[in-house]
Write a protein that holds these residues in place. Structure first.
Motif, PDB file in Angstrom:
ATOM      1  N   ASP A  40       0.839  -1.205   0.000  1.00 41.80           N
ATOM      2  CA  ASP A  40       0.000   0.000   0.000  1.00 41.80           C
ATOM      3  C   ASP A  40       0.872   1.252   0.000  1.00 41.80           C
ATOM      4  O   ASP A  40       0.596   2.227  -0.720  1.00 41.80           O
ATOM      5  CB  ASP A  40      -0.909   0.009   1.230  1.00 41.80           C
ATOM      6  CG  ASP A  40      -2.011  -1.046   1.167  1.00 41.80           C
ATOM      7  OD1 ASP A  40      -2.302  -1.541   0.055  1.00 41.80           O
ATOM      8  OD2 ASP A  40      -2.574  -1.380   2.230  1.00 41.80           O
ATOM      9  N   ARG A  41       1.938   1.220   0.814  1.00 46.41           N
ATOM     10  CA  ARG A  41       2.830   2.378   0.906  1.00 46.41           C
ATOM     11  C   ARG A  41       3.509   2.655  -0.429  1.00 46.41           C
ATOM     12  O   ARG A  41       3.595   3.804  -0.878  1.00 46.41           O
ATOM     13  CB  ARG A  41       3.877   2.123   1.984  1.00 46.41           C
ATOM     14  CG  ARG A  41       4.801   3.302   2.268  1.00 46.41           C
ATOM     15  CD  ARG A  41       5.981   2.852   3.115  1.00 46.41           C
ATOM     16  NE  ARG A  41       6.963   2.115   2.316  1.00 46.41           N
ATOM     17  CZ  ARG A  41       7.961   1.416   2.843  1.00 46.41           C
ATOM     18  NH1 ARG A  41       8.093   1.307   4.149  1.00 46.41           N
ATOM     19  NH2 ARG A  41       8.822   0.791   2.041  1.00 46.41           N
ATOM     20  N   ILE A  42       3.956   1.604  -1.096  1.00 46.19           N
ATOM     21  CA  ILE A  42       4.643   1.777  -2.375  1.00 46.19           C
ATOM     22  C   ILE A  42       3.678   2.273  -3.445  1.00 46.19           C
ATOM     23  O   ILE A  42       4.008   3.162  -4.233  1.00 46.19           O
ATOM     24  CB  ILE A  42       5.310   0.458  -2.793  1.00 46.19           C
ATOM     25  CG1 ILE A  42       6.435   0.109  -1.818  1.00 46.19           C
ATOM     26  CG2 ILE A  42       5.860   0.553  -4.211  1.00 46.19           C
ATOM     27  CD1 ILE A  42       6.993  -1.285  -1.992  1.00 46.19           C
ATOM     28  N   ASP A  43       2.476   1.706  -3.481  1.00 47.33           N
ATOM     29  CA  ASP A  43       1.477   2.134  -4.470  1.00 47.33           C
ATOM     30  C   ASP A  43       1.211   3.630  -4.386  1.00 47.33           C
ATOM     31  O   ASP A  43       1.056   4.307  -5.407  1.00 47.33           O
ATOM     32  CB  ASP A  43       0.160   1.378  -4.257  1.00 47.33           C
ATOM     33  CG  ASP A  43       0.225  -0.055  -4.746  1.00 47.33           C
ATOM     34  OD1 ASP A  43       1.194  -0.404  -5.442  1.00 47.33           O
ATOM     35  OD2 ASP A  43      -0.699  -0.833  -4.422  1.00 47.33           O
ATOM     36  N   ALA A  44       1.127   4.138  -3.171  1.00 42.90           N
ATOM     37  CA  ALA A  44       0.769   5.545  -2.982  1.00 42.90           C
ATOM     38  C   ALA A  44       1.942   6.489  -3.168  1.00 42.90           C
ATOM     39  O   ALA A  44       1.752   7.709  -3.195  1.00 42.90           O
ATOM     40  CB  ALA A  44       0.179   5.731  -1.578  1.00 42.90           C
ATOM     41  N   SER A  45       3.129   5.954  -3.321  1.00 41.88           N
ATOM     42  CA  SER A  45       4.324   6.785  -3.399  1.00 41.88           C
ATOM     43  C   SER A  45       4.542   7.324  -4.810  1.00 41.88           C
ATOM     44  O   SER A  45       3.859   6.953  -5.762  1.00 41.88           O
ATOM     45  CB  SER A  45       5.551   5.975  -2.975  1.00 41.88           C
ATOM     46  OG  SER A  45       5.929   5.071  -4.008  1.00 41.88           O
ATOM     47  N   ALA A  46       5.552   8.180  -4.925  1.00 38.73           N
ATOM     48  CA  ALA A  46       5.965   8.693  -6.232  1.00 38.73           C
ATOM     49  C   ALA A  46       7.125   7.885  -6.782  1.00 38.73           C
ATOM     50  O   ALA A  46       7.831   8.355  -7.679  1.00 38.73           O
ATOM     51  CB  ALA A  46       6.360  10.157  -6.108  1.00 38.73           C
ATOM     52  N   ASN A  47       7.321   6.678  -6.264  1.00 37.87           N
ATOM     53  CA  ASN A  47       8.408   5.855  -6.772  1.00 37.87           C
ATOM     54  C   ASN A  47       8.250   5.667  -8.271  1.00 37.87           C
ATOM     55  O   ASN A  47       7.184   5.252  -8.740  1.00 37.87           O
ATOM     56  CB  ASN A  47       8.410   4.492  -6.077  1.00 37.87           C
ATOM     57  CG  ASN A  47       9.598   3.645  -6.484  1.00 37.87           C
ATOM     58  OD1 ASN A  47       9.538   2.944  -7.476  1.00 37.87           O
ATOM     59  ND2 ASN A  47      10.683   3.731  -5.732  1.00 37.87           N
ATOM     60  N   PRO A  48       9.277   5.968  -9.055  1.00 36.41           N
ATOM     61  CA  PRO A  48       9.135   5.942 -10.514  1.00 36.41           C
ATOM     62  C   PRO A  48       8.990   4.558 -11.112  1.00 36.41           C
ATOM     63  O   PRO A  48       8.703   4.440 -12.302  1.00 36.41           O
ATOM     64  CB  PRO A  48      10.430   6.614 -11.003  1.00 36.41           C
ATOM     65  CG  PRO A  48      11.390   6.440  -9.882  1.00 36.41           C
ATOM     66  CD  PRO A  48      10.595   6.459  -8.621  1.00 36.41           C
ATOM     67  N   ALA A  49       9.163   3.509 -10.326  1.00 37.56           N
ATOM     68  CA  ALA A  49       8.982   2.159 -10.856  1.00 37.56           C
ATOM     69  C   ALA A  49       7.619   1.596 -10.506  1.00 37.56           C
ATOM     70  O   ALA A  49       6.943   1.006 -11.348  1.00 37.56           O
ATOM     71  CB  ALA A  49      10.066   1.229 -10.323  1.00 37.56           C
ATOM     72  N   MET A  50       7.171   1.783  -9.265  1.00 37.24           N
ATOM     73  CA  MET A  50       5.966   1.097  -8.805  1.00 37.24           C
ATOM     74  C   MET A  50       4.887   2.006  -8.245  1.00 37.24           C
ATOM     75  O   MET A  50       3.739   1.580  -8.096  1.00 37.24           O
ATOM     76  CB  MET A  50       6.339   0.048  -7.752  1.00 37.24           C
ATOM     77  CG  MET A  50       7.186  -1.081  -8.292  1.00 37.24           C
ATOM     78  SD  MET A  50       7.394  -2.398  -7.063  1.00 37.24           S
ATOM     79  CE  MET A  50       8.576  -3.448  -7.915  1.00 37.24           C
TER      80      MET A  50
END
Length: 744
Positions: A40-50
């Motif tokens: 959930d944390r990764i989905d909501a992030s601005a990480n350019p991969a995920m």
């Protein structure tokens, strides 16, 4: 720096960038909620991969009515690429259709229009892949060069892609012809293959001649039977282990995926030509994510345990723990990571690489984990030192990194262990983004503190000095000294394309450091025909044709959807050169190549290849492949070593097999536990013996005891087990799995 420039910079880094121990309480506690929260944390992030944060920001910026037309065109390309990354293919095409219709006629922004055509061509090519290679998948899908079942039944998306690539190439000026145009030309050729219109359907100016792809030798064609056997997991990038997890002597399969919501997959080999999905039964479906997995027997109980590595390439969003999964006596796995002491303030770090070795020769496997530290790129970037955990011999570990001097604190992409200097202890190689390290093991043999010295600069093994990837120790020339392979990840798709038909820049190729037997290395990659840009990610070594010489298989690509580059099969021609057999062997899969295992999975005496496929982005999964070896009529020997004073898995042990052949005697050398950093071949040593007429002797050297013992009277085509300290050779005779499909 603009947002699109930041994205480009990130993608560059991404693309480049004895007795059993009293083990811990393994009372099972579900782990899925913990990993779902991370997802959930990764989905909501601005990480350019995920993450999807960048998509939302670009969408808001495009909604501004007063944007400069040129800026709008560039933002549209960036936004369409984000839509593709997240699987919104049709929406991306609509976005680009509207932009081209609105902007194409405006001369003042003509310079931006070609890029829109190139991105739309890629969107159509993605639609072609989904409609054909995924939904209508067959064993020939994406095997390069495309032919037969690899040609597209649903042809319209590829036709649209071809038209857009041609229009893009027509519109760009001579001064604009660079890496993007080379990549577009490469993809145009592949698109025409998919349409069964290659080579004649490619304009002469853009045509890559078929001769550029011809193999230098032919050892027969491998056939993918994964779908037929039900082991074709549909996943994103991940690792694989093929080994005997349940102790019945047959090779089982466990694979992972970088998808934060994707569980481990597990298939039990039933021994009758079938595989049983046991992920739930073994409780492995409770473990989510994992760009790589590594097998171990950390507690010396004779059962294979699993290490799951997470967070690789995710920058600070990759701060997540690894998992140590204990193989319980009831045939299920329990997460004992915290109880084992493998979670501390430094262990929550992005990683995809770890290696197990008995660095202090006390008979227990220690663990080194390479973390992706960005400290060297910029002062304010977070430091993630790598970690060395010493086995306490009671199921727990102690972090001894600082005292041992192996923090590395560079962007580690691979680690490998092997006794390169022949002094009886395991040394350590760390492959980084930046200069690599070769840590010589200087630990006292009397059980003192672990101590290492980085000797890479003086031994000239720091390269490739930009971006390295998978690495391993192996004896490619059969001279009893461990050589060192280091893959290079600094190339682009354009560099790979240029390598077909003309020489590549040797600086963009891998390194093969030949050991001279005195502890010094020489890079012989160029003289052996390995000075090519291949863009390898997952990679491994084994013996394709049972001739006794170790070959190489490279899983290629990068996260970009444009990175459709064939995986590469390289045959070792007597230690004198490596021959590209990709086309003739049918191993040139175009999908992203990650975990690779060489293993005789059907017990017929030759090594097959299980390949974990799929990309890193959310919308880039693919089916795993199991390539069955066509067979070569060569002899073989399989050896399983069991340590007593040495660690149970015999990591660090050495074998020398002397055989009689029509041309005279020959000796083959192998090192147990010297494995690829991004592969999963079994602990069992599988040796091709070529045209041997007899096995004259088998010598085994054990690392902890230093004992050398020679065994005679072993028959050709045997499967044997040898236990440290014993003169006995136990036969593990097992017939081939006759019901196993060959695809012939």
């Amino acid at each position: 720096m603009t947002r699109s420039t930041k994205l480009a910079a990130w993608v560059l880094l991404l693309a480049a960038a004895a007795a059993a121990a009293p083990h811990l309480d393994t009372t099972w506690t579900p782990q899925r909620p913990e990993f779902e929260a991370l997802a959930d944390r990764i989905d909501a992030s601005a990480n350019p991969a995920m993450g999807r944060g960048t998509h939302d920001v670009l969408k808001a910026e495009l909604a501004q009515p007063d944007l400069d037309p040129l800026a709008r065109a560039q933002l549209t390309c960036d936004f369409a690429n984000e839509q593709l990354r997240l699987g919104q293919i049709d929406a991306a095409i609509e976005t680009l259709d509207a932009a081209i219709a609105a902007l194409d006629a405006r001369a003042e922004i003509a310079a931006a229009v070609p890029e829109l055509y190139r991105v739309r061509a890629l969107a159509h090519l993605r639609r072609a892949e989904i409609d054909n290679c995924v939904r209508l998948h067959n064993r020939e899908c994406c095997i390069f060069p495309l032919r037969g079942g690899g040609e597209h039944t649903v042809a319209e998306p590829a036709r649209l892609a071809r038209a857009d690539y041609l229009e893009y190439l027509r519109r760009i000026s001579a001064r604009e012809r660079g890496a993007d145009s080379i990549t577009a030309t490469w993809l145009l050729n592949i698109t025409c293959m998919a349409l069964a219109e290659y080579p004649d359907g490619v304009p002469a100016a853009q045509r890559i001649p078929p001769a550029a792809f011809e193999s230098r030798a032919d050892i027969g064609r491998f056939v993918d039977v994964a779908e037929q056997l039900g082991v074709d997991s549909f996943d994103r990038a991940g690792g694989v282990i093929v080994d005997d997890f349940d102790g019945d002597g047959r090779m089982d399969i466990v694979s992972s995926t970088c998808d934060p919501r994707g569980p481990l997959k597990a298939y039990r080999n039933t021994g009758d030509g079938r595989f049983e999905d046991v992920a739930a039964k073994w409780r492995l479906d409770d473990q989510l994510g994992g760009l790589n997995i590594v097998a171990t027997d950390y507690d010396n109980d004779g059962r294979l345990d699993i290490l799951v590595l997470r967070g690789g390439w995710l920058l600070d969003e990759g701060r997540m723990r690894l998992s140590l999964l204990h193989n319980d006596a009831d045939g299920r796995f329990s997460d004992v990571t915290r109880e084992a002491g493998l979670v501390n303030e430094h262990a929550l770090a992005p990683t995809q690489t770890g290696v197990w070795a008995d660095f202090d020769n006390d008979g227990w496997l220690d663990l080194y984990v390479g973390h992706e530290s960005r400290k060297e790129f910029k002062d304010d970037h977070t430091s993630y030192p790598s970690q060395l955990f010493r086995n306490n011999r009671d199921g727990t570990f102690e972090d001894v990194t600082a005292r041992a001097g192996v923090a590395n604190d560079r962007y580690a992409k691979a680690v490998a262990a092997g006794d390169y200097d022949g002094d009886g202890d395991m040394d350590l190689y760390v492959s980084n983004v930046g200069k690599n390290r070769l840590y010589r093991n200087d630990t006292d043999r009397d059980g003192g503190e672990l101590r290492f010295t980085d000797v890479a600069p003086e031994l000239h093994t720091t390269g490739p000095n930009m971006r390295s990837f998978a690495c391993w120790f192996f004896d490619y020339d059969n001279d009893a000294d461990l050589d060192l392979w280091v893959g290079d990840f600094d190339a682009s798709v354009a560099d790979v394309a240029l390598g077909y038909g003309r020489p590549s820049d040797p600086a963009l190729g891998p390194r093969l450091y030949r050991n001279d037997g005195q502890g010094a290395f020489t890079d012989v990659a160029r003289s052996l025909g390995l000075d090519r840009a291949w863009l390898p990610m997952g990679a491994n070594f084994g013996d394709f044709d049972n001739d006794g010489w170790l070959d190489i298989y490279l899983g290629t690509g990068n996260p970009s959807f444009e990175a459709l580059t064939p995986n590469v099969a390289l045959r070792n021609d007597g230690g004198l050169r490596f021959q590209d057999i990709t086309q003739s062997a049918g191993l040139g899969h175009l999908q992203k190549g990650h975990g690779i295992s060489f293993v005789d999975i059907d017990d017929d005496g030759d090594q097959d290849v299980y390949h974990q496929l799929g990309g890193f982005f959310p919308d880039d999964p693919f089916r795993n492949a199991l390539f069955v070896n066509p067979g070569h009529g060569q002899r073989f020997l399989k050896v399983e070593l069991v340590g007593v004073r040495s660690n149970r898995m015999a990591v660090g042990a050495r074998l020398a097999v002397r055989i009689a052949t029509p041309a005279g005697p020959r000796t083959l050398h192998r090192a147990v536990g010297c494995v690829s950093s991004f592969g999963g071949s079994p602990r069992r040593q599988e040796l091709g013996l070529a045209d041997a007429t007899a096995i004259e002797s088998l010598e085994v050297w054990w690392p902890a005891s230093g004992e050398r013992r020679t065994y005679r009277g072993i028959a050709l085509d045997s499967n044997v087990r040898i236990t440290e300290g014993s003169d006995a050779v136990e036969s593990l005779a097992r017939p081939p799995i006759r019901a196993f499909p060959t695809g012939k």
